[in-house]
Design a protein around this motif. Sequence first.
Motif, PDB file in Angstrom:
ATOM      1  N   LYS A   1      34.377  52.052  35.956  1.00 56.53           N
ATOM      2  CA  LYS A   1      34.205  50.791  35.218  1.00 56.53           C
ATOM      3  C   LYS A   1      34.915  49.664  35.957  1.00 56.53           C
ATOM      4  CE  LYS A   1      32.112  52.687  31.670  1.00 56.53           C
ATOM      5  NZ  LYS A   1      30.708  52.467  31.422  1.00 56.53           N
ATOM      6  N   SER A   2      34.637  49.559  37.245  1.00 57.15           N
ATOM      7  CA  SER A   2      35.307  48.548  38.057  1.00 57.15           C
ATOM      8  C   SER A   2      34.959  47.128  37.614  1.00 57.15           C
ATOM      9  CB  SER A   2      34.999  48.749  39.540  1.00 57.15           C
ATOM     10  OG  SER A   2      33.608  48.787  39.753  1.00 57.15           O
ATOM     11  N   MET A   3      33.863  46.966  36.895  1.00 51.40           N
ATOM     12  CA  MET A   3      33.493  45.650  36.389  1.00 51.40           C
ATOM     13  C   MET A   3      34.571  45.127  35.429  1.00 51.40           C
ATOM     14  SD  MET A   3      31.439  43.191  36.733  1.00 51.40           S
ATOM     15  CE  MET A   3      29.951  43.756  37.477  1.00 51.40           C
ATOM     16  N   TYR A   4      35.182  46.032  34.644  1.00 54.36           N
ATOM     17  CA  TYR A   4      36.277  45.625  33.745  1.00 54.36           C
ATOM     18  C   TYR A   4      37.442  45.057  34.557  1.00 54.36           C
ATOM     19  CZ  TYR A   4      34.183  48.172  29.763  1.00 54.36           C
ATOM     20  OH  TYR A   4      33.371  48.623  28.761  1.00 54.36           O
ATOM     21  N   SER A   5      37.760  45.747  35.637  1.00 53.39           N
ATOM     22  CA  SER A   5      38.837  45.297  36.511  1.00 53.39           C
ATOM     23  C   SER A   5      38.516  43.929  37.109  1.00 53.39           C
ATOM     24  CB  SER A   5      39.057  46.330  37.612  1.00 53.39           C
ATOM     25  OG  SER A   5      40.233  46.084  38.302  1.00 53.39           O
ATOM     26  N   LEU A   6      37.281  43.757  37.526  1.00 48.21           N
ATOM     27  CA  LEU A   6      36.837  42.486  38.085  1.00 48.21           C
ATOM     28  C   LEU A   6      36.925  41.371  37.036  1.00 48.21           C
ATOM     29  CD1 LEU A   6      35.494  40.962  40.497  1.00 48.21           C
ATOM     30  CD2 LEU A   6      33.309  41.509  39.424  1.00 48.21           C
ATOM     31  N   ILE A   7      36.498  41.668  35.819  1.00 46.83           N
ATOM     32  CA  ILE A   7      36.540  40.676  34.733  1.00 46.83           C
ATOM     33  C   ILE A   7      37.976  40.244  34.457  1.00 46.83           C
ATOM     34  CG2 ILE A   7      36.208  40.391  32.231  1.00 46.83           C
ATOM     35  CD1 ILE A   7      33.640  42.150  32.584  1.00 46.83           C
ATOM     36  N   VAL A   8      38.896  41.214  34.382  1.00 46.66           N
ATOM     37  CA  VAL A   8      40.303  40.890  34.111  1.00 46.66           C
ATOM     38  C   VAL A   8      40.864  40.016  35.231  1.00 46.66           C
ATOM     39  CG1 VAL A   8      42.625  41.848  33.860  1.00 46.66           C
ATOM     40  CG2 VAL A   8      40.711  42.926  32.678  1.00 46.66           C
TER      41      VAL A   8
ATOM     42  N   ARG B   1      42.143  36.172  34.839  1.00 47.70           N
ATOM     43  CA  ARG B   1      43.516  35.821  35.200  1.00 47.70           C
ATOM     44  C   ARG B   1      43.545  34.679  36.211  1.00 47.70           C
ATOM     45  NH1 ARG B   1      45.043  40.137  37.840  1.00 47.70           N
ATOM     46  NH2 ARG B   1      45.811  41.260  36.031  1.00 47.70           N
ATOM     47  N   GLN B   2      42.799  34.808  37.299  1.00 45.18           N
ATOM     48  CA  GLN B   2      42.906  33.864  38.403  1.00 45.18           C
ATOM     49  C   GLN B   2      42.159  32.553  38.177  1.00 45.18           C
ATOM     50  OE1 GLN B   2      44.992  34.390  40.887  1.00 45.18           O
ATOM     51  NE2 GLN B   2      45.486  36.406  40.129  1.00 45.18           N
ATOM     52  N   LEU B   3      40.911  32.634  37.773  1.00 48.09           N
ATOM     53  CA  LEU B   3      40.090  31.424  37.715  1.00 48.09           C
ATOM     54  C   LEU B   3      39.999  30.796  36.322  1.00 48.09           C
ATOM     55  CD1 LEU B   3      37.197  32.478  40.105  1.00 48.09           C
ATOM     56  CD2 LEU B   3      39.133  31.000  40.597  1.00 48.09           C
ATOM     57  N   VAL B   4      39.840  31.635  35.311  1.00 45.86           N
ATOM     58  CA  VAL B   4      39.642  31.101  33.968  1.00 45.86           C
ATOM     59  C   VAL B   4      40.966  30.612  33.381  1.00 45.86           C
ATOM     60  CG1 VAL B   4      38.889  31.670  31.618  1.00 45.86           C
ATOM     61  CG2 VAL B   4      37.608  32.533  33.578  1.00 45.86           C
ATOM     62  N   LEU B   5      42.061  31.325  33.674  1.00 45.78           N
ATOM     63  CA  LEU B   5      43.338  30.958  33.061  1.00 45.78           C
ATOM     64  C   LEU B   5      44.330  30.309  34.009  1.00 45.78           C
ATOM     65  CD1 LEU B   5      43.851  34.039  30.758  1.00 45.78           C
ATOM     66  CD2 LEU B   5      43.555  31.683  30.029  1.00 45.78           C
ATOM     67  N   LEU B   6      44.684  30.992  35.079  1.00 47.52           N
ATOM     68  CA  LEU B   6      45.800  30.558  35.921  1.00 47.52           C
ATOM     69  C   LEU B   6      45.649  29.133  36.440  1.00 47.52           C
ATOM     70  CD1 LEU B   6      48.490  31.625  37.033  1.00 47.52           C
ATOM     71  CD2 LEU B   6      47.268  32.226  39.107  1.00 47.52           C
ATOM     72  N   ILE B   7      44.539  28.844  37.065  1.00 51.01           N
ATOM     73  CA  ILE B   7      44.353  27.523  37.679  1.00 51.01           C
ATOM     74  C   ILE B   7      44.279  26.407  36.627  1.00 51.01           C
ATOM     75  CG2 ILE B   7      42.807  26.108  39.097  1.00 51.01           C
ATOM     76  CD1 ILE B   7      42.236  28.719  40.692  1.00 51.01           C
ATOM     77  N   PRO B   8      43.438  26.543  35.584  1.00 52.91           N
ATOM     78  CA  PRO B   8      43.407  25.474  34.577  1.00 52.91           C
ATOM     79  C   PRO B   8      44.737  25.306  33.825  1.00 52.91           C
ATOM     80  CG  PRO B   8      41.454  26.844  34.380  1.00 52.91           C
ATOM     81  CD  PRO B   8      42.373  27.518  35.349  1.00 52.91           C
ATOM     82  N   VAL B   9      45.395  26.415  33.490  1.00 57.49           N
ATOM     83  CA  VAL B   9      46.677  26.316  32.783  1.00 57.49           C
ATOM     84  C   VAL B   9      47.720  25.661  33.688  1.00 57.49           C
ATOM     85  CG1 VAL B   9      48.573  27.656  31.748  1.00 57.49           C
ATOM     86  CG2 VAL B   9      46.212  28.213  31.191  1.00 57.49           C
ATOM     87  N   ALA B  10      47.731  26.026  34.970  1.00 58.60           N
ATOM     88  CA  ALA B  10      48.662  25.394  35.918  1.00 58.60           C
ATOM     89  C   ALA B  10      48.407  23.898  35.999  1.00 58.60           C
ATOM     90  CB  ALA B  10      48.525  26.037  37.298  1.00 58.60           C
ATOM     91  N   PHE B  11      47.152  23.512  36.055  1.00 56.46           N
ATOM     92  CA  PHE B  11      46.806  22.093  36.133  1.00 56.46           C
ATOM     93  C   PHE B  11      47.304  21.341  34.898  1.00 56.46           C
ATOM     94  CE2 PHE B  11      43.943  18.535  35.286  1.00 56.46           C
ATOM     95  CZ  PHE B  11      44.115  17.808  36.458  1.00 56.46           C
ATOM     96  N   VAL B  12      47.017  21.892  33.721  1.00 56.00           N
ATOM     97  CA  VAL B  12      47.426  21.233  32.472  1.00 56.00           C
ATOM     98  C   VAL B  12      48.950  21.162  32.376  1.00 56.00           C
ATOM     99  CG1 VAL B  12      47.437  21.459  29.943  1.00 56.00           C
ATOM    100  CG2 VAL B  12      45.314  21.795  31.220  1.00 56.00           C
TER     101      VAL B  12
END
Length: 191
Positions: A131-138, A142-153
């Motif tokens: 189920k490597s897709m789960y790993s990819l989704i997480v 983490r990196q694109l959906v959360l980390l970068i936008p949260v860092a910017f804000v």
Amino acid sequence: GDDGDDAATAFGIYFKLNSFVFMPVFGLNNGVIPIIAFNYGAQQRRRMIETIKRSTVYASCVMVLGMVIFQLLPGTLLKIFKATDTMMSEGMVIPDDSVAVGIPALRIISLSFCMAGACIALGGCFQALGKSMYSLIVSFIRQLVLLIPVAFVLAQIGHSMGNDNLVWWCYPIAEIFSLLVSLLCFRRLHR
């Protein structure tokens, strides 16, 4: 300005240091994936679950130890690289301001280590179970959906408040959400 340079230097040092904490966990993960996959193929559910539990606990313990070191000795860790950089780069010296910026950075970012250990172990579990897709989704979350936008804000808010260290909280925030998504994926997989 200089604060940005100091933050970039501190962040660069953090990236060098964090590899010493993350490397053993990635090594553990690489060793555990075939064990989980073998037991999955052999339909040894009890062994598989036990391996997943142990790897998650061991990974989390290594990360907690790393967090404790980063919490207790951030100045010492930063100064290790000051000496190294001075010797290796023709007299370049990391300014003391980088250490002042780096101490809160290391302490704040290292809070994310506890959650990261479990996320890495569960990511390995997903790969072992096909189920490597789960790993990819997480990782994507983490990196694109959360980390970068949260860092910017947080950078914007912190700059307006005169607290540039607020940006470092993007790591623990992103890791908390990554762990929640990992646990949801694991729960679905476990059923």
